[in-house]
Motif scaffolding. Structure first.
Motif, PDB file in Angstrom:
ATOM      1  N   ASP A   9       0.816  -1.200   0.000  1.00  0.00           N
ATOM      2  CA  ASP A   9       0.000   0.000   0.000  1.00  0.00           C
ATOM      3  C   ASP A   9       0.861   1.265   0.000  1.00  0.00           C
ATOM      4  N   ILE A  10       1.800   1.299  -0.944  1.00  0.00           N
ATOM      5  CA  ILE A  10       2.654   2.472  -1.121  1.00  0.00           C
ATOM      6  C   ILE A  10       2.688   2.809  -2.611  1.00  0.00           C
ATOM      7  N   ALA A  11       3.249   3.942  -2.937  1.00  0.00           N
ATOM      8  CA  ALA A  11       3.353   4.356  -4.331  1.00  0.00           C
ATOM      9  C   ALA A  11       4.443   3.555  -5.039  1.00  0.00           C
ATOM     10  N   SER A  12       4.232   3.311  -6.332  1.00  0.00           N
ATOM     11  CA  SER A  12       5.229   2.542  -7.083  1.00  0.00           C
ATOM     12  C   SER A  12       6.555   3.304  -7.186  1.00  0.00           C
ATOM     13  N   LYS A  13       6.504   4.629  -7.150  1.00  0.00           N
ATOM     14  CA  LYS A  13       7.744   5.415  -7.155  1.00  0.00           C
ATOM     15  C   LYS A  13       8.555   5.153  -5.887  1.00  0.00           C
ATOM     16  N   THR A  14       7.867   4.930  -4.779  1.00  0.00           N
ATOM     17  CA  THR A  14       8.552   4.612  -3.529  1.00  0.00           C
ATOM     18  C   THR A  14       9.276   3.279  -3.650  1.00  0.00           C
ATOM     19  N   VAL A  15       8.624   2.307  -4.280  1.00  0.00           N
ATOM     20  CA  VAL A  15       9.260   1.004  -4.499  1.00  0.00           C
ATOM     21  C   VAL A  15      10.500   1.183  -5.352  1.00  0.00           C
ATOM     22  N   ARG A  16      10.411   1.967  -6.407  1.00  0.00           N
ATOM     23  CA  ARG A  16      11.552   2.217  -7.296  1.00  0.00           C
ATOM     24  C   ARG A  16      12.695   2.870  -6.514  1.00  0.00           C
ATOM     25  N   ARG A  17      12.388   3.873  -5.700  1.00  0.00           N
ATOM     26  CA  ARG A  17      13.441   4.545  -4.925  1.00  0.00           C
ATOM     27  C   ARG A  17      14.115   3.578  -3.958  1.00  0.00           C
ATOM     28  N   LEU A  18      13.319   2.717  -3.309  1.00  0.00           N
ATOM     29  CA  LEU A  18      13.890   1.749  -2.376  1.00  0.00           C
ATOM     30  C   LEU A  18      14.787   0.740  -3.092  1.00  0.00           C
TER      31      LEU A  18
END
Length: 138
Positions: A9-18
């Motif tokens: 339940d987070i933004a896909s951009k957050t996944v990319r940054r991680l």
């Protein structure tokens, strides 16, 4: 990445940054191929960092807690006594923070007695599922 974003339940951009911060830019096409020797050492090092018996938090159904209150296993009784009672509607749970082996011992001690009634079977199943679903984070 979209699936991970939905799962957590987070933004896909957050996944990319991680993933970028972790240096995980690419994934091999064939994940069934074993890792080479250097990576195996890294995996072994990571596994050694995990605690042997991690402390986890599990909500124990009230029916299970009542059954376990009088057993001979001191570690289980102490964990239940130290737990926090949480009232929910007609029932309650006990939030227990204890090593994973203590939670597994709770399941083993409660399996035979709780199987005598439908409510007992349900309480045992819920508790067992919660212990199985625990995610160990380091």
């Amino acid at each position: 990445m979209k699936a991970l974003a939905r799962q957590y339940d987070i933004a896909s951009k957050t996944v990319r940054r991680l993933l970028d911060a972790a240096g995980a830019h690419s994934v091999p096409d064939d994940l069934s191929v074993p890792l080479d020797g250097d990576d195996q050492d890294h995996v072994a090092d990571h596994q050694e960092q995990l605690p042997a018996d991690p402390v986890v938090v599990v909500d124990v159904p009230g029916l299970v807690a009542e059954h376990l209150a009088g057993i001979a296993d001191l570690a289980v009784r102490q964990a239940l006594e130290d737990g926090q009672v949480i009232r929910r509607g007609q029932g309650y749970s006990v939030r227990v923070s204890a090593p994973l082996t203590v939670h597994r011992a709770m399941i083993e001690h409660s399996v035979t007695a709780l199987m005598e009634s439908p409510a007992g079977r349900k309480a045992h199943r819920i508790h067992s599922d919660r212990v199985t679903a625990v995610r160990i984070t380091v």
